[in-house]
Design an enzyme around this catalytic site. Structure first.
Site, PDB file in Angstrom:
ATOM      1  N   ASP A   1      33.708  39.405  36.409  1.00 38.06           N
ATOM      2  CA  ASP A   1      33.421  39.578  34.980  1.00 38.06           C
ATOM      3  C   ASP A   1      32.640  40.868  34.771  1.00 38.06           C
ATOM      4  OD1 ASP A   1      32.925  36.455  33.211  1.00 38.06           O
ATOM      5  OD2 ASP A   1      34.207  38.197  32.853  1.00 38.06           O
TER       6      ASP A   1
ATOM      7  N   LYS B   1      31.820  42.685  31.937  1.00 35.50           N
ATOM      8  CA  LYS B   1      31.271  43.105  30.646  1.00 35.50           C
ATOM      9  C   LYS B   1      29.785  43.451  30.829  1.00 35.50           C
ATOM     10  CE  LYS B   1      30.831  38.292  29.089  1.00 35.50           C
ATOM     11  NZ  LYS B   1      31.523  37.602  30.200  1.00 35.50           N
TER      12      LYS B   1
ATOM     13  N   ASN C   1      27.101  41.252  32.352  1.00 31.20           N
ATOM     14  CA  ASN C   1      27.170  40.839  33.757  1.00 31.20           C
ATOM     15  C   ASN C   1      26.857  41.980  34.702  1.00 31.20           C
ATOM     16  OD1 ASN C   1      27.741  38.235  33.235  1.00 31.20           O
ATOM     17  ND2 ASN C   1      29.937  38.400  33.575  1.00 31.20           N
TER      18      ASN C   1
ATOM     19  N   ASP D   1      27.811  39.047  38.005  1.00 34.08           N
ATOM     20  CA  ASP D   1      28.484  37.750  37.895  1.00 34.08           C
ATOM     21  C   ASP D   1      27.534  36.606  37.618  1.00 34.08           C
ATOM     22  OD1 ASP D   1      31.505  37.172  39.734  1.00 34.08           O
ATOM     23  OD2 ASP D   1      30.999  38.282  37.946  1.00 34.08           O
TER      24      ASP D   1
ATOM     25  N   THR E   1      45.674  31.973  47.881  1.00 33.19           N
ATOM     26  CA  THR E   1      45.212  30.660  48.342  1.00 33.19           C
ATOM     27  C   THR E   1      44.961  29.773  47.130  1.00 33.19           C
ATOM     28  OG1 THR E   1      42.952  31.434  48.176  1.00 33.19           O
ATOM     29  CG2 THR E   1      44.016  31.697  50.326  1.00 33.19           C
TER      30      THR E   1
HETATM   31  C1  LIG Z   1      25.959  37.212  43.300  1.00 33.37           C
HETATM   32  O1  LIG Z   1      25.378  36.748  42.112  1.00 33.37           O
HETATM   33  C2  LIG Z   1      25.565  35.427  41.770  1.00 33.37           C
HETATM   34  C3  LIG Z   1      26.276  34.479  42.536  1.00 33.37           C
HETATM   35  C4  LIG Z   1      26.373  33.158  42.097  1.00 33.37           C
HETATM   36  C5  LIG Z   1      25.796  32.807  40.905  1.00 33.37           C
HETATM   37  C6  LIG Z   1      25.880  31.416  40.387  1.00 33.37           C
HETATM   38  O2  LIG Z   1      24.996  30.975  39.692  1.00 33.37           O
HETATM   39  N1  LIG Z   1      26.998  30.716  40.739  1.00 33.37           N
HETATM   40  C7  LIG Z   1      27.260  29.398  40.375  1.00 33.37           C
HETATM   41  C8  LIG Z   1      26.303  28.564  39.788  1.00 33.37           C
HETATM   42  C9  LIG Z   1      26.632  27.251  39.446  1.00 33.37           C
HETATM   43  C10 LIG Z   1      27.917  26.776  39.681  1.00 33.37           C
HETATM   44  C11 LIG Z   1      28.874  27.622  40.263  1.00 33.37           C
HETATM   45  C12 LIG Z   1      28.546  28.926  40.603  1.00 33.37           C
HETATM   46  C13 LIG Z   1      25.095  33.728  40.110  1.00 33.37           C
HETATM   47  C14 LIG Z   1      24.970  35.040  40.567  1.00 33.37           C
HETATM   48  N2  LIG Z   1      24.316  36.055  39.863  1.00 33.37           N
HETATM   49  C15 LIG Z   1      23.465  35.888  38.844  1.00 33.37           C
HETATM   50  O3  LIG Z   1      23.131  34.822  38.368  1.00 33.37           O
HETATM   51  C16 LIG Z   1      22.923  37.204  38.310  1.00 33.37           C
HETATM   52  C17 LIG Z   1      21.616  37.084  37.608  1.00 33.37           C
HETATM   53  S1  LIG Z   1      20.321  36.402  38.585  1.00 33.37           S
HETATM   54  C18 LIG Z   1      19.835  37.667  39.667  1.00 33.37           C
HETATM   55  C19 LIG Z   1      19.076  38.843  39.123  1.00 33.37           C
HETATM   56  C20 LIG Z   1      18.884  39.940  39.940  1.00 33.37           C
HETATM   57  N3  LIG Z   1      18.233  41.045  39.549  1.00 33.37           N
HETATM   58  C21 LIG Z   1      17.712  41.085  38.294  1.00 33.37           C
HETATM   59  N4  LIG Z   1      17.019  42.089  37.661  1.00 33.37           N
HETATM   60  C22 LIG Z   1      16.705  41.673  36.400  1.00 33.37           C
HETATM   61  C23 LIG Z   1      17.209  40.393  36.195  1.00 33.37           C
HETATM   62  C24 LIG Z   1      17.855  40.008  37.402  1.00 33.37           C
HETATM   63  C25 LIG Z   1      18.560  38.846  37.819  1.00 33.37           C
END
Ligand SMILES: COc1ccc(C(=O)Nc2ccccc2)cc1NC(=O)CCSCc1cnc2[nH]ccc2c1
Length: 273
Positions: free
Chosen positions: A137, A139, A142, A155, A172
């Site tokens: 994603d 945009k 993200n 993401d 897959t």
């Molecule tokens: C590789 O990344 C990710 C991989 C997985 C998931 C995720 O939650 N997966 C999921 C959840 C539940 C069900 C299924 C799948 C989320 C992320 N990434 C983020 O959430 C980015 C913002 S948090 C980090 C971050 C860093 N550096 C910053 N600097 C300022 C703010 C900030 C915020």
């Protein structure tokens, strides 16, 4: 896998800092791994909410996919652990924060900054497609900015839309749950379109098909009603690139590797990305 991926982490390995954000499935905190003093973002997901939304397998697959992605323009997932109630994701911390806030502050970016971002995203997407992972994603919401000003596809996995995300592991399909198989299968050319939208928004501060009503936006997209405002002044070369990406027929969109050879990118993008 790296040592980080094999080590069994737990909460006592980290000092927890300020909240970085929160979403549907939990909160994200700044954190420092005690032994290495390495700063990370710790994302805390509540098992009850994951269960209610039946996304545990989606999370497991995402962790599996992300653990194999190594690219300077893709936010790292270093590892994960869980306790009785929560799942913790150990994520890379992007020191200069969220891109959309930067875009709101600057209104729009210079051609050099826009081209540098677009080139780095194109390289990250080429990398992903090479690993049979498509549709990150891309945009503005993200995207995060690293300590050296480099863009990171982050993401955010916490909003519901993510689970309808069209990203699939091509080849897959077997492991994909019904909701992902049903969604319109798309190929890498969707990412070229999205990158074209993003390039336009970097240069003009607004996406090209924005309209008051969703129905109008929808119509403008399907008609590719692409207009370039007189202000801010944008080079003909930039408009040429955008026009080659926002093409209705997906097979005719400029391929990502060709994008990196486009004069506007060659003349404006900072090679270090
Ligand atoms: C590789 O990344 C990710 C991989 C997985 C998931 C995720 O939650 N997966 C999921 C959840 C539940 C069900 C299924 C799948 C989320 C992320 N990434 C983020 O959430 C980015 C913002 S948090 C980090 C971050 C860093 N550096 C910053 N600097 C300022 C703010 C900030 C915020």
């Amino acid at each position: 896998a790296s040592a980080a991926a094999q080590k069994r982490w737990n909460l006592s390995d980290f000092d927890i800092g300020k909240p970085l954000g929160r979403g549907k499935f939990g909160h994200v905190y700044l954190a420092r791994e005690k032994r290495s003093n390495h700063i990370v973002a710790l994302k805390v997901l509540f098992k009850t909410q994951l269960q209610q939304s039946q996304v545990e397998h989606q999370l497991r697959r995402e962790v599996e996919i992300q653990s194999h992605l190594r690219n300077p323009n893709i936010l790292r997932l270093y590892g994960y652990f869980y306790d009785q109630k929560r799942v913790y994701l150990i994520l890379e911390y992007a020191a200069r924060g969220e891109l959309y806030k930067e875009l709101q502050k600057c209104k729009y970016f210079s051609e050099r900054r826009a081209a540098t971002y677009v080139a780095s995203l194109a390289r990250a997407l080429i990398y992903c497609h090479g690993k049979h992972v498509i549709h990150r994603d891309i945009k503005p919401e993200n995207l995060l900015i690293g300590a050296q000003g480099e863009l990171k596809i982050a993401d955010f996995g916490w909003s519901v839309h993510t689970f309808n995300r069209r990203r699939t592991m091509c080849g897959t399909l077997d492991y994909l749950p019904p909701e992902m198989v049903e969604s319109v299968e798309h190929d890498a050319s969707v990412d070229i379109w999205s990158l074209g939208i993003l390039c336009y928004e970097f240069l003009y501060g607004v996406p090209p098909f924005e309209a008051m009503e969703h129905s109008d936006t929808y119509r403008r997209i399907v008609q590719v009603d692409l207009k370039f405002p007189p202000k801010p002044i944008v080079s003909a070369s930039a408009k040429d690139l955008i026009s080659q990406m926002l093409v209705k027929e997906s097979a005719l969109r400029l391929p990502l590797h060709r994008l990196l050879e486009h004069p506007w990118i060659v003349q404006n993008a900072d090679p270090s990305g």
